[in-house]
Design a protein around this motif. Structure first.
Motif, short mmCIF file in Angstrom:
data_model
loop_
_atom_site.label_atom_id
_atom_site.label_comp_id
_atom_site.label_asym_id
_atom_site.label_seq_id
_atom_site.Cartn_x
_atom_site.Cartn_y
_atom_site.Cartn_z
N VAL A 71 0.81 -1.22 0.00
CA VAL A 71 0.00 0.00 0.00
C VAL A 71 0.85 1.27 0.00
O VAL A 71 0.43 2.31 -0.50
CB VAL A 71 -0.97 0.00 1.22
CG1 VAL A 71 -0.23 0.28 2.52
CG2 VAL A 71 -2.10 1.00 1.00
N ASN A 72 2.06 1.18 0.53
CA ASN A 72 2.93 2.35 0.58
C ASN A 72 3.60 2.68 -0.74
O ASN A 72 4.18 3.75 -0.89
CB ASN A 72 4.00 2.15 1.66
CG ASN A 72 3.41 2.04 3.05
OD1 ASN A 72 2.50 2.79 3.40
ND2 ASN A 72 3.91 1.10 3.84
N SER A 73 3.53 1.76 -1.69
CA SER A 73 4.23 1.97 -2.95
C SER A 73 3.29 2.23 -4.13
O SER A 73 3.75 2.42 -5.25
CB SER A 73 5.11 0.76 -3.27
OG SER A 73 4.33 -0.42 -3.38
N THR A 74 1.98 2.25 -3.88
CA THR A 74 1.05 2.49 -4.99
C THR A 74 0.53 3.92 -4.95
O THR A 74 0.35 4.50 -3.87
CB THR A 74 -0.15 1.50 -4.94
OG1 THR A 74 -0.98 1.72 -6.08
CG2 THR A 74 -0.97 1.71 -3.69
N THR A 75 0.31 4.47 -6.12
CA THR A 75 -0.23 5.83 -6.21
C THR A 75 -1.66 5.86 -6.74
O THR A 75 -2.31 6.89 -6.70
CB THR A 75 0.65 6.70 -7.14
OG1 THR A 75 0.72 6.08 -8.43
CG2 THR A 75 2.06 6.84 -6.57
N ASP A 76 -2.14 4.72 -7.20
CA ASP A 76 -3.50 4.64 -7.73
C ASP A 76 -4.50 4.55 -6.58
O ASP A 76 -4.42 3.63 -5.76
CB ASP A 76 -3.64 3.42 -8.64
CG ASP A 76 -5.05 3.28 -9.19
OD1 ASP A 76 -5.77 2.37 -8.73
OD2 ASP A 76 -5.44 4.09 -10.05
N PRO A 77 -5.45 5.48 -6.48
CA PRO A 77 -6.39 5.48 -5.35
C PRO A 77 -7.21 4.20 -5.23
O PRO A 77 -7.47 3.73 -4.11
CB PRO A 77 -7.30 6.68 -5.66
CG PRO A 77 -6.48 7.57 -6.51
CD PRO A 77 -5.65 6.65 -7.36
N LEU A 78 -7.63 3.61 -6.36
CA LEU A 78 -8.42 2.39 -6.32
C LEU A 78 -7.59 1.24 -5.75
O LEU A 78 -8.04 0.50 -4.87
CB LEU A 78 -8.93 2.03 -7.72
CG LEU A 78 -9.76 0.74 -7.81
CD1 LEU A 78 -11.03 0.87 -7.00
CD2 LEU A 78 -10.08 0.42 -9.27
N GLU A 79 -6.37 1.10 -6.24
CA GLU A 79 -5.49 0.04 -5.74
C GLU A 79 -5.15 0.27 -4.28
O GLU A 79 -5.06 -0.68 -3.49
CB GLU A 79 -4.22 -0.02 -6.59
CG GLU A 79 -3.23 -1.09 -6.17
CD GLU A 79 -3.75 -2.51 -6.35
OE1 GLU A 79 -3.10 -3.44 -5.84
OE2 GLU A 79 -4.80 -2.70 -6.99
#
Length: 260
Positions: A71-79
């Motif tokens: 979760v700390n490495s994703t920038t997509d809000p849905l993901e």
């Protein structure tokens, strides 16, 4: 390991494994029967050990740890929202769905932005305000100020292959005796193979305790109605699916759990 177990445990004519009885190494019925018994013993032991058992099971623990890191490495809000749910285990998305369904008082299956943002907050998921705003705008394609609840929940669910969705639906349909789209705790109690779990076999827990722990995955966010919908069933197993790489093992797990 899982692929080896699945290959050993495959049933004749299972398309996942393309098993052919004519290629078996034995030459007489007695030997074949003995080999079959040995294979079934290996299968039952392996599946019982690896099958998801509870929110604290090996599979769920792996899911929570993996999602918390990602979760700390994703920038997509849905993901990001999906991973925040999965960081709570396979029941995380079930809980999110229940919160939003409860907010849909009029049954319109639509949520306005205020309801959407309040729902996120109510679950306690730490999604930044800007991400929540962006996520709502992404689903409000017609700029009407509301989003489709059904479409949102379908998108937040981790994707599954067609074969996995099919086996989950098959299990649900077996439980849904009335065909009304909802199953009761008693429906699950009659079918679910709690006696295959290691803690039952070792005498540490009764089948009833194991079953209640499993059913607790569907009684989340303060909603205890004794019912499980197809959506909730699919939401739960989509979470379990994330941590199982092998399609055939997932298929085997479902067949063993629900005696398909």
């Amino acid at each position: 390991m899982l692929s080896m177990v699945a290959a050993c445990a495959a049933a004749p004519n299972d398309p996942c494994f393309n098993y052919d009885n004519n290629n078996a190494p034995t030459n007489n019925k007695a030997d074949k029967s003995k080999d079959k018994d040995n294979t079934l013993n290996i299968m039952n032991s392996a599946v019982a050990f690896h099958r998801p058992q509870s929110p604290s099971s090996r599979v769920d623990e792996e899911l929570m740890q993996k999602s918390s890191r990602a979760v700390n490495s994703t920038t997509d809000p849905l993901e990001k929202l999906r991973l925040l749910c999965l960081s709570r285990g396979a029941s995380g998305i079930v809980g999110l769905g229940r919160v939003f369904r409860r907010m849909d008082d009029d049954g319109s299956k639509q949520l306005n932005k205020e309801e959407f943002l309040n729902g996120i907050k109510e679950t306690g998921l730490e999604l930044p305000q800007e991400d929540a705003d962006e996520l709502f705008d992404k689903f409000d394609t017609d700029k009407s100020g509301s989003i489709s609840l059904d479409e949102f929940l379908r998108q937040i669910r981790p994707p599954m292959s067609d074969s996995r969705r099919a086996i989950v639906e098959q299990a649900f349909k077996k439980l849904d005796k009335t065909g009304d789209g909802a199953i009761s705790i008693e429906d699950v109690r009659k079918v679910y193979a709690a006696t295959a779990y290691p803690r039952y076999m070792s005498g540490e827990e009764t089948a009833d305790v194991i079953l209640k722990r499993f059913l607790a995955n569907f009684e989340t966010e303060g909603v205890v109605d004794g019912k499980i919908t197809l959506e909730e069933f699919m939401n739960y197993y989509s979470g379990i699916s994330v941590s199982i790489d092998n399609d055939c093992y997932f298929d085997l797990m479902m067949r063993q759990a629900y005696k398909l």
